[in-house]
Design a protein around this motif. Structure first.
Motif, short mmCIF file in Angstrom:
data_model
loop_
_atom_site.label_atom_id
_atom_site.label_comp_id
_atom_site.label_asym_id
_atom_site.label_seq_id
_atom_site.Cartn_x
_atom_site.Cartn_y
_atom_site.Cartn_z
N ASN A 345 0.36 -1.33 0.02
CA ASN A 345 -0.04 -0.26 0.00
C ASN A 345 0.49 1.10 0.22
OD1 ASN A 345 -1.82 -2.23 0.33
ND2 ASN A 345 -2.47 -1.51 2.33
N GLY A 346 2.08 0.78 -0.24
CA GLY A 346 2.47 2.31 -0.67
C GLY A 346 3.64 2.43 0.71
N GLN A 348 6.55 3.27 2.81
CA GLN A 348 8.46 3.58 2.98
C GLN A 348 9.05 2.17 3.39
OE1 GLN A 348 9.40 5.34 -0.09
NE2 GLN A 348 6.87 5.38 -0.34
#
Length: 767
Positions: A345-346, A348
């Motif tokens: 989900n993006g 980092q």
């Protein structure tokens, strides 16, 4: 339905495991059905019933009642037997599950206390919650109207992501039957049809499951070093975090699904954007109630850093556990860049203390464990090698002797690693653009002409030669390839055309790019040599020999040191560092002839022996203490007799036996096929026994000739590891079966084994 998906479904239908279900004329789980029926029909006294009802949530007490042979023993044996057919992690599964292949309904991985409690509730007509256990009971009661995908979460994902429907629990079986109705799949026993469809769905799981491979945690505090063990060692340890993973409830749900489906997930511990440690997690809890239900101590025995109180998981800085994990392994690896991972989900790269869910690797990534012991001097093999200076790892084919030799070398290197500087092995397009700019000039590979970069394009450069003024394309892809292969230094690799421009750019980048500071290891050191012996190998190839030399128009001859003496001389100059020579297939050469007078030097390190050849005016040779020799020997090779007693006395011989690697590799190891083949060699083969530690249990099967010992010819585990580019059917047909047939031809296996070998992967009667 897309054609590609349809082909995948039909390929799954032809899978070996599915064929077993299709061809079985009996109900595939009849033994499980019989056990459940017996449990439900078992007559108990009123006193026994009350005892069980009063203690149905006390798994530890009921397990103790069974183990101690109490009046409830027979009933509890039935109870645990039912569970042994339902769940891959069931208590005493290998003992109670009567199937030779230890088949189970699913890899449910439900906690044992829940199984016991809910089966007792079902026995006594008490309500049980929705979920895997209720689904398992429903299937055994009515296998035509239910199926063996026990997880409600998986059922929901299947309906939504594969069937493209809205999930309604009561309609899921009908949706399953409808989806596959046009394929015309058939089974010999109708009761096996829905189980077949369940297996096909799981073989297609990449098409419908939402899954994680684990978590990434940024943690460079160094505590992992205290509990790290070799990757091959199972060692339970409780680890915790003061934060829950990013995504909290949803992430934890997916992690639990990963435990159900694969039996484990990984936590990747990083420092400075590189993964250095991996923990293989087999369970997790988020509160005291879950910790009590998990009963880790009862299931797994000794667990390092374990407490049965959730509140005891805290550190001296005031941080308290929000989640606790049970790791069955925690090991150090060669560093892997965090750039190799795709986050969910993006998300980092995690900040310190955070846990980021990982979906997959960005590119195929090899995990290379560093086989470091808690204390190197206490490890038996390292201790033996340090004492003896030379050992031979002996065993049948496919037992990983060479890999073990390399792992031993890694341990020796960790004691005295240097910092070294090497150019990067690979470059990226970004690196190319940083170093090579428009207008830049550079020389050709042959230093014959000048080139100029006149334009930077999307996929490469436009290059002009000053000699002719002509322009040519130079692609980034080829520059990267030529850099990695250093083609400019290899005769014949540069032909004509674009090769020369692209190779010239690659050479220029190599000259300009900074060398990276690295920790020395076996992949980049000059202190390790690996050589493979062969029948024609001689003293002159290994120790010292005469070589011809041309001086002008004159031909001359002179003695030169070879690999063993070259390494010995280098080790003598650096007495504080270890040097390792790995001699693969050492018994294929005539060792007495190859070593010559060095047989004496092996035992008496530091003392000179006299060679028949003089080098630089001296015929003296000695072997220093810091030169270690590790040989590997295939005991199935008839040339084993070449190693005489003088050699044997100076080497320590270590047996490396086949081992079932299911716990280490999960579904990447074909445990069923390994167990079947092992029955050809070992009488009453039992996959739960570590035969390395129980050698007295190694007896010849009826198929193995009395002239051979199982430990010399038993086919090794590496043959049964699933490879990326080869199916197990392919490995069976072209690797495993041929060597077994060769064994029959050579008299290692009796002719009686032929029919069973040809019938593999069918079951082999154990005798």
């Amino acid at each position: 339905m897309k054609k590609e998906l349809e082909l995948s479904i039909r390929a799954a239908y032809a899978n070996e495991y599915c064929r077993d279900i299709i061809e079985d004329t009996d109900f595939y789980f009849q033994k499980a059905k019989d056990a459940l029926d017996s449990l439900l029909q078992y007559e108990l006294t009123e006193q026994q019933k009350q005892f069980l009802l009063n203690n149905k949530e006390d798994y530890h007490l009921l397990k103790q009642e069974y183990d101690n042979g109490s009046e409830h023993h027979d009933f509890l044996k039935l109870l645990f037997t039912v569970i042994s057919y339902c769940d891959i992690r069931a208590y005493r599964k290998h003992e109670l599950n009567a199937y030779a292949d230890k088949r189970v309904l699913a890899a449910a991985a439900v906690r044992m206390p829940n199984w016991v409690n809910q089966l007792l509730c079902y026995k006594f007509d008490l309500p049980i919650p929705e979920g895997s256990i209720k689904n398992a009971i429903a299937y055994l009661e009515d296998p035509i109207g239910n199926f063996t995908m026990l997880s409600d979460s998986h059922r929901e994902q299947l309906v939504q992501n594969l069937f493209g429907k809205v999930y309604v629990k009561s309609e899921v079986v009908n949706e399953l039957l409808e989806y596959f109705q046009n394929f015309g799949f058939e089974v010999n026993n109708p009761k096996n049809y829905t189980h077949l469809l369940s297996r096909i769905c799981y073989l297609l799981k990449d098409n419908w499951t939402e899954s994680l491979i684990g978590l990434m945690v940024a943690d460079s505090t160094g505590w992992q070093e205290e509990v790290a063990r070799p990757q091959t060692d199972e060692h339970y340890v409780a680890v915790w975090n003061h934060k829950k993973p990013s995504g909290t409830v949803g992430t934890i749900k997916l992690l639990r699904e990963c435990l159900v489906e694969n039996g484990s997930f990984k936590i990747f511990y990083t420092s400075r954007y590189n993964v250095h440690y991996i923990a293989e997690i087999i369970d997790l809890v988020t509160d005291q109630k879950q910790l009590d239900e998990a009963a880790w101590k009862d299931q797994y025995g000794d667990i390092e850093w374990y407490s049965d109180k959730f509140e005891n998981y805290y550190d001296g800085t005031g941080k308290k556990a929000k989640i606790i994990y049970l790791a069955r392994k925690l090991y150090k690896i060669d560093p892997i860049s965090s750039d190799n991972f795709i986050f969910q989900n993006g998300y980092q790269y995690p900040s310190v203390g955070n846990q980021t869910p990982i979906v997959s690797f960005r590119t195929p990534t090899e995990i290379k464990p560093v086989e470091k012991m808690e204390n190197q001097l206490t490890d038996p093999l390292i201790n033996l090698l340090k004492y003896k200076k030379q050992i031979i790892l002996q065993g049948p084919p496919g037992t990983g002797k060479t890999l073990l030799a390399k792992n031993l070398a890694k341990v020796l290197f960790e004691a005295d690693q240097d910092t070294i500087f090497n150019k990067p092995d690979q470059i990226s397009v970004e690196t190319i653009k940083e170093i090579v700019r428009q207008g830049q000039t550079f020389r050709s590979v042959s230093d014959y002409a000048d080139y100029e970069i006149i334009k930077v394009n999307e996929n490469g450069f436009t290059v002009k030669t000053h000699q002719t003024g002509k322009q040519y394309p130079a692609s980034f892809a080829n520059i990267i390839k030529y850099y990695a292969g250093q083609f400019w230094s290899k005769v014949g690799s540069i032909r004509y055309g674009n090769d020369s421009y692209e190779a010239a750019i690659a050479k220029y980048i190599y000259e300009q790019i900074d060398a990276l500071e690295q920790r020395e290891d076996i992949s980049n050191t000059s202190r390790l040599r690996i050589m493979q012996f062969h029948p024609s190998f001689t003293y002159e190839d290994f120790v010292r020999g005469i070589e011809s030399e041309v001086d002008g128009d004159k031909l001359g001859y002179r003695a030169k040191n070879k690999q063993l003496v070259l390494m010995a001389d280098e080790a003598t100059l650096h007495p504080d560092q270890n040097y390792i020579l790995i001699l693969d297939e050492i018994n294929r050469a005539n060792l007495s002839a190859v070593l010559g007078e060095l047989i004496y030097a092996l035992e008496y390190r530091g003392e000179d022996v006299e060679s028949m050849y003089h080098v630089d005016g001296s015929n003296k040779i000695s072997l220093p203490d810091n030169l270690y020799i590790i040989g590997t020997m295939n005991t199935a090779d008839r040339s084993v007799g070449h190693i005489d007693y003088a050699i044997r006395r100076r080497f320590a011989f270590v047996d490396v036996l086949p081992k079932n690697l299911e716990l280490d590799l999960n579904d990447k190891f074909d445990s069923e096929l390994f167990n079947k083949v092992s029955k050809l060699f070992v009488k009453d083969y039992d996959p739960t026994i570590d035969y390395t530690k129980n050698r007295e249990l190694l007896k010849n099967s009826v198929y193995l000739s009395a002239e051979f010992r199982p430990e010399d010819v038993w086919l090794g585990h590496s043959y049964f590891i699933k490879k990326k580019d080869a199916t197990m059917d392919m490995r069976l047909e072209y690797e495993i079966r041929p060597i077994l047939l060769e064994y029959i031809k050579d008299g290692v296996l009796h002719e009686e084994a032929r029919a069973h070998v040809l019938a593999l992967p069918n079951e082999i009667p154990g005798k």
